[in-house]
Design a protein around this motif. Structure first.
Motif, PDB file in Angstrom:
ATOM      1  N   VAL A  56       0.846  -1.198   0.000  1.00 24.31           N
ATOM      2  CA  VAL A  56       0.000   0.000   0.000  1.00 24.31           C
ATOM      3  C   VAL A  56       0.881   1.247   0.000  1.00 24.31           C
ATOM      4  CG1 VAL A  56      -1.690   1.338   1.327  1.00 24.31           C
ATOM      5  CG2 VAL A  56      -1.924  -1.152   1.145  1.00 24.31           C
ATOM      6  N   ILE A  57       1.883   1.252   0.867  1.00 24.52           N
ATOM      7  CA  ILE A  57       2.800   2.393   0.946  1.00 24.52           C
ATOM      8  C   ILE A  57       3.520   2.589  -0.387  1.00 24.52           C
ATOM      9  CG2 ILE A  57       4.802   3.355   2.136  1.00 24.52           C
ATOM     10  CD1 ILE A  57       2.275   3.197   3.871  1.00 24.52           C
ATOM     11  N   GLU A  58       3.939   1.499  -0.999  1.00 28.98           N
ATOM     12  CA  GLU A  58       4.630   1.584  -2.292  1.00 28.98           C
ATOM     13  C   GLU A  58       3.750   2.253  -3.337  1.00 28.98           C
ATOM     14  OE1 GLU A  58       5.576  -2.473  -2.984  1.00 28.98           O
ATOM     15  OE2 GLU A  58       7.408  -2.441  -1.773  1.00 28.98           O
ATOM     16  N   ASN A  59       2.466   1.890  -3.363  1.00 37.74           N
ATOM     17  CA  ASN A  59       1.562   2.478  -4.347  1.00 37.74           C
ATOM     18  C   ASN A  59       1.255   3.941  -4.034  1.00 37.74           C
ATOM     19  OD1 ASN A  59       0.607   0.563  -6.544  1.00 37.74           O
ATOM     20  ND2 ASN A  59       0.391  -0.736  -4.743  1.00 37.74           N
ATOM     21  N   LEU A  60       1.224   4.301  -2.765  1.00 35.89           N
ATOM     22  CA  LEU A  60       1.047   5.703  -2.403  1.00 35.89           C
ATOM     23  C   LEU A  60       2.205   6.542  -2.934  1.00 35.89           C
ATOM     24  CD1 LEU A  60      -0.121   5.373   1.324  1.00 35.89           C
ATOM     25  CD2 LEU A  60      -1.554   5.667  -0.705  1.00 35.89           C
ATOM     26  N   ILE A  61       3.399   6.026  -2.775  1.00 36.26           N
ATOM     27  CA  ILE A  61       4.576   6.767  -3.231  1.00 36.26           C
ATOM     28  C   ILE A  61       4.650   6.797  -4.759  1.00 36.26           C
ATOM     29  CG2 ILE A  61       7.107   6.732  -3.265  1.00 36.26           C
ATOM     30  CD1 ILE A  61       6.941   5.864  -0.311  1.00 36.26           C
ATOM     31  N   LYS A  62       4.243   5.710  -5.397  1.00 38.35           N
ATOM     32  CA  LYS A  62       4.192   5.727  -6.860  1.00 38.35           C
ATOM     33  C   LYS A  62       3.208   6.788  -7.350  1.00 38.35           C
ATOM     34  CE  LYS A  62       3.584   1.240  -7.622  1.00 38.35           C
ATOM     35  NZ  LYS A  62       3.409  -0.023  -8.406  1.00 38.35           N
TER      36      LYS A  62
END
Length: 229
Positions: A56-62
């Protein structure tokens, strides 16, 4: 599927933009739905310790990385902190700076303006939130030979990316808070960031605590913030 159209502009490849056209009714529906979602966003200082999948965090940063930037330099780094030890170090350093700010740096008017928000120098959310996203801006790049190359509109670019990130966090069903202890050089030291990075913003990310209260405040009305010419 049609082949992608490309052209050269000033000798550089450009690809055809693919635009989704929608009706005016659908446009208004989407704009209203997104506004209603964003209007529920609040700055939260009481966090649950409930875990969040790193994906989830990875997609937020993407999502944040899709923001526009000067000359497409993308002058940002997003450091994700999960380690309890590092979060503790950040909290201690941040609270030290905050105590100085509340005691010495902030004017009486500033302190008076903060009273209704109920804030003080204690920042427990820096430890209770499962993740901290520390946003760093990069005024310049350093190549393999050690030569510096400037980035452009750095504050504007990183500010836009942070806006995208905050919206993405809220859209995912999570909460956050914009935290800017000043000065923030301790973040560069604790996280051992390279010399071309400067701390810009701290975003604790997580679920709100079971019982969370926020200030009873209102946003400015549209006629106070919008002018049509």
């Amino acid at each position: 599927m049609k082949p992608e159209k490309t052209i050269l502009i000033n000798g550089h490849k450009h690809i055809q933009f693919q635009h989704e056209s929608v009706s005016e009714n659908e446009m208004l529906k989407r704009a209203t739905t997104f506004y209603n979602m964003c209007n529920k966003r609040r700055s939260i200082r009481d966090f649950s310790e409930k875990e969040i999948p790193i994906e989830v965090i990875e997609n937020l940063i993407k999502t944040a990385s899709t923001a526009p930037s000067g000359a497409n330099k993308q002058p940002w780094t997003f450091c994700v902190v999960k380690s309890a030890e590092i979060k503790h170090k950040i909290r201690l350093a941040a609270e030290e700076e905050e105590r100085k700010s509340y005691a010495e740096r902030m004017s009486d008017e500033w302190l008076e303006d903060l009273k209704h928000l109920g804030t003080d120098a204690n920042k427990p959310f820096l430890e209770t939130a499962p993740y901290l996203i520390i946003v760093f801006k990069k005024p310049y790049e350093i190549d393999a030979e050690g030569k510096k190359h400037p980035n452009y509109y750095v504050n504007e670019s990183v500010g836009l990316a942070c806006g995208f990130l905050i919206s993405a966090i809220h859209n995912a069903g999570l909460v956050t808070l914009t935290h800017t202890p000043s000065p923030m050089r301790f973040l560069e030291q604790i996280l051992k960031r390279p010399s071309n990075e400067r701390a810009f913003l701290v975003l604790p990310v997580g679920y709100p605590a079971t019982e969370t209260f926020v200030p009873d405040i209102e946003r400015k009305k549209l006629n106070a913030i919008m002018n049509v010419y």
